[in-house]
Design a protein around this motif. Structure first.
Motif, PDB file in Angstrom:
ATOM      1  N   LEU A 135      18.191  28.759  43.319  1.00  0.00           N
ATOM      2  CA  LEU A 135      19.133  29.568  42.977  1.00  0.00           C
ATOM      3  C   LEU A 135      20.258  30.135  44.127  1.00  0.00           C
ATOM      4  O   LEU A 135      21.324  30.298  43.775  1.00  0.00           O
ATOM      5  N   SER A 136      19.566  30.482  44.899  1.00  0.00           N
ATOM      6  CA  SER A 136      20.343  31.164  46.227  1.00  0.00           C
ATOM      7  C   SER A 136      21.560  29.946  46.631  1.00  0.00           C
ATOM      8  O   SER A 136      22.690  30.289  46.820  1.00  0.00           O
ATOM      9  N   ASP A 137      21.143  28.691  46.544  1.00  0.00           N
ATOM     10  CA  ASP A 137      22.214  27.638  46.940  1.00  0.00           C
ATOM     11  C   ASP A 137      22.963  27.362  45.811  1.00  0.00           C
ATOM     12  O   ASP A 137      24.330  27.232  46.075  1.00  0.00           O
ATOM     13  N   ILE A 138      22.342  27.316  44.490  1.00  0.00           N
ATOM     14  CA  ILE A 138      23.563  27.197  43.525  1.00  0.00           C
ATOM     15  C   ILE A 138      24.480  27.937  43.283  1.00  0.00           C
ATOM     16  O   ILE A 138      25.847  27.709  43.090  1.00  0.00           O
ATOM     17  N   TYR A 139      24.106  29.552  43.369  1.00  0.00           N
ATOM     18  CA  TYR A 139      25.239  30.544  43.428  1.00  0.00           C
ATOM     19  C   TYR A 139      25.724  30.885  44.443  1.00  0.00           C
ATOM     20  O   TYR A 139      26.716  31.723  44.620  1.00  0.00           O
ATOM     21  N   GLY A 140      25.386  30.464  45.866  1.00  0.00           N
ATOM     22  CA  GLY A 140      25.838  30.814  47.013  1.00  0.00           C
ATOM     23  C   GLY A 140      25.579  32.206  47.441  1.00  0.00           C
ATOM     24  O   GLY A 140      26.623  33.075  47.991  1.00  0.00           O
ATOM     25  N   VAL A 141      24.668  32.750  47.132  1.00  0.00           N
ATOM     26  CA  VAL A 141      24.148  34.240  47.516  1.00  0.00           C
ATOM     27  C   VAL A 141      22.886  34.263  48.264  1.00  0.00           C
ATOM     28  O   VAL A 141      22.240  33.434  48.379  1.00  0.00           O
ATOM     29  N   SER A 142      22.668  35.457  48.561  1.00  0.00           N
ATOM     30  CA  SER A 142      21.212  35.727  49.305  1.00  0.00           C
ATOM     31  C   SER A 142      20.149  35.723  48.429  1.00  0.00           C
ATOM     32  O   SER A 142      20.236  35.921  47.138  1.00  0.00           O
ATOM     33  N   ARG A 143      18.931  35.439  48.715  1.00  0.00           N
ATOM     34  CA  ARG A 143      17.616  35.347  48.181  1.00  0.00           C
ATOM     35  C   ARG A 143      17.517  36.616  47.543  1.00  0.00           C
ATOM     36  O   ARG A 143      16.719  37.057  46.467  1.00  0.00           O
ATOM     37  N   THR A 144      17.957  37.791  48.195  1.00  0.00           N
ATOM     38  CA  THR A 144      17.742  39.227  47.829  1.00  0.00           C
ATOM     39  C   THR A 144      18.483  39.351  46.386  1.00  0.00           C
ATOM     40  O   THR A 144      18.013  39.851  45.626  1.00  0.00           O
ATOM     41  N   THR A 145      19.648  38.967  46.387  1.00  0.00           N
ATOM     42  CA  THR A 145      20.692  38.889  45.113  1.00  0.00           C
ATOM     43  C   THR A 145      19.874  38.279  44.110  1.00  0.00           C
ATOM     44  O   THR A 145      19.803  38.800  43.006  1.00  0.00           O
ATOM     45  N   VAL A 146      19.459  36.969  44.299  1.00  0.00           N
ATOM     46  CA  VAL A 146      18.740  36.227  43.329  1.00  0.00           C
ATOM     47  C   VAL A 146      17.356  37.093  42.825  1.00  0.00           C
ATOM     48  O   VAL A 146      17.301  37.016  41.556  1.00  0.00           O
ATOM     49  N   ARG A 147      16.548  37.627  43.891  1.00  0.00           N
ATOM     50  CA  ARG A 147      15.409  38.410  43.472  1.00  0.00           C
ATOM     51  C   ARG A 147      15.722  39.558  42.351  1.00  0.00           C
ATOM     52  O   ARG A 147      14.824  39.731  41.480  1.00  0.00           O
ATOM     53  N   THR A 148      17.003  40.199  42.787  1.00  0.00           N
ATOM     54  CA  THR A 148      17.291  41.352  41.855  1.00  0.00           C
ATOM     55  C   THR A 148      17.458  40.904  40.327  1.00  0.00           C
ATOM     56  O   THR A 148      17.101  41.540  39.340  1.00  0.00           O
ATOM     57  N   ALA A 149      18.261  39.634  40.186  1.00  0.00           N
ATOM     58  CA  ALA A 149      18.671  39.172  39.017  1.00  0.00           C
ATOM     59  C   ALA A 149      17.327  38.639  38.134  1.00  0.00           C
ATOM     60  O   ALA A 149      17.478  38.907  37.320  1.00  0.00           O
ATOM     61  N   LEU A 150      16.541  38.167  38.894  1.00  0.00           N
ATOM     62  CA  LEU A 150      15.226  37.629  38.399  1.00  0.00           C
ATOM     63  C   LEU A 150      14.189  38.862  37.908  1.00  0.00           C
ATOM     64  O   LEU A 150      13.769  38.803  36.766  1.00  0.00           O
ATOM     65  N   LEU A 151      14.341  39.968  38.702  1.00  0.00           N
ATOM     66  CA  LEU A 151      13.687  41.053  38.146  1.00  0.00           C
ATOM     67  C   LEU A 151      14.392  41.799  36.955  1.00  0.00           C
ATOM     68  O   LEU A 151      13.624  42.153  36.125  1.00  0.00           O
ATOM     69  N   SER A 152      15.507  41.850  36.761  1.00  0.00           N
ATOM     70  CA  SER A 152      16.117  42.243  35.672  1.00  0.00           C
ATOM     71  C   SER A 152      15.970  41.475  34.304  1.00  0.00           C
ATOM     72  O   SER A 152      15.657  41.917  33.436  1.00  0.00           O
TER      73      SER A 152
END
Length: 236
Positions: free
Chosen positions: A42-59
């Protein structure tokens, strides 16, 4: 036809925009229940950090449409047979009363909005986009809850409808139930006529019919290519 998930703009990709994009892809059945949502992917797909992805998944996990498993990562939630029954039984308890309340409070603008949902739903069906039609169907039910002006119950229904989308993806056995039923048209007519008793009865019947359209016996295999499901590109 391969569908592409809506992607947040690269200019301002946030945890919220990723969460919204993934939620829509799940509701429209482009991400199947049980699919692993790898942080690196997801970090690669959306071009963001894993921290940002982790926050999205937690939500998303808070809304019960993503399950985070210890030491294994995040997966699109995969409701059990028992949960499937419980979710629809809960909807059968809550939504008929909500439809009754909506019928007593609906304005002409509310009816117009519900009618627009029906138009979009039929357009999706005509285009062969079953996932989009199911997503719009869920939004239709949420709009009725909004019209009823019962925020606490609306929040509950929102979670139940999110779970319902996963359940339908897993256990749906009668695709024709989407287009064979005039339930939504009949509900709009009853709500527009401020007929509270009929609105309650129609919603009850509609939800029982949806429940009966589930095949609560077996779970189909899950596609696991996350990039292909999100971007329509099977290349790694």
């Amino acid at each position: 036809m391969t569908l592409k998930a809506p992607k947040p703009s690269k200019v301002n990709v946030t945890a919220e925009s990723i969460s919204n994009a993934l939620s829509l892809a799940i509701h429209e059945h482009r991400l199947a229940p049980g699919t692993k949502l790898g942080e690196d992917d997801l970090s690669d797909i959306y071009g963001v950090s894993r921290t940002t992805v982790r926050t999205a998944l937690l939500s998303l996990s808070h809304h019960q449409i993503v399950e985070i498993k210890r030491n294994r990562g995040a997966y699109v939630a995969q409701p059990s047979l028992t949960e499937a029954h419980e979710v629809f039984e809960a909807r059968e308890l809550l939504e008929p009363r909500t439809a009754r309340s909506a019928a007593l409070k609906a304005t002409p603008d509310d009816i117009a909005l519900l009618s627009d949902h029906i138009t979009q739903e039929h357009a999706a069906l005509d285009a062969g986009d079953r996932g989009r039609a199911l997503y719009l169907s869920g939004k239709f039910h949420l709009e009725i809850a909004r019209i009823a002006k019962q925020q606490t119950i609306t929040d509950m229904i929102n979670v139940l409808i999110a779970r319902s989308s996963l359940i339908i993806a897993l256990y749906w056995r009668r695709e024709s139930a989407l287009c064979e039923s005039q339930a939504h048209h009949d509900l709009i007519a009853a709500i527009g006529d401020n007929n509270a008793a009929l609105s309650e009865e129609l919603m009850q019947s509609h939800l029982v019919d949806l429940h009966s359209a589930l095949n609560l016996h077996e779970v189909p295999p899950v596609e696991q290519n996350l990039r292909a499901m999100l971007l329509g590109d099977a290349k790694s």
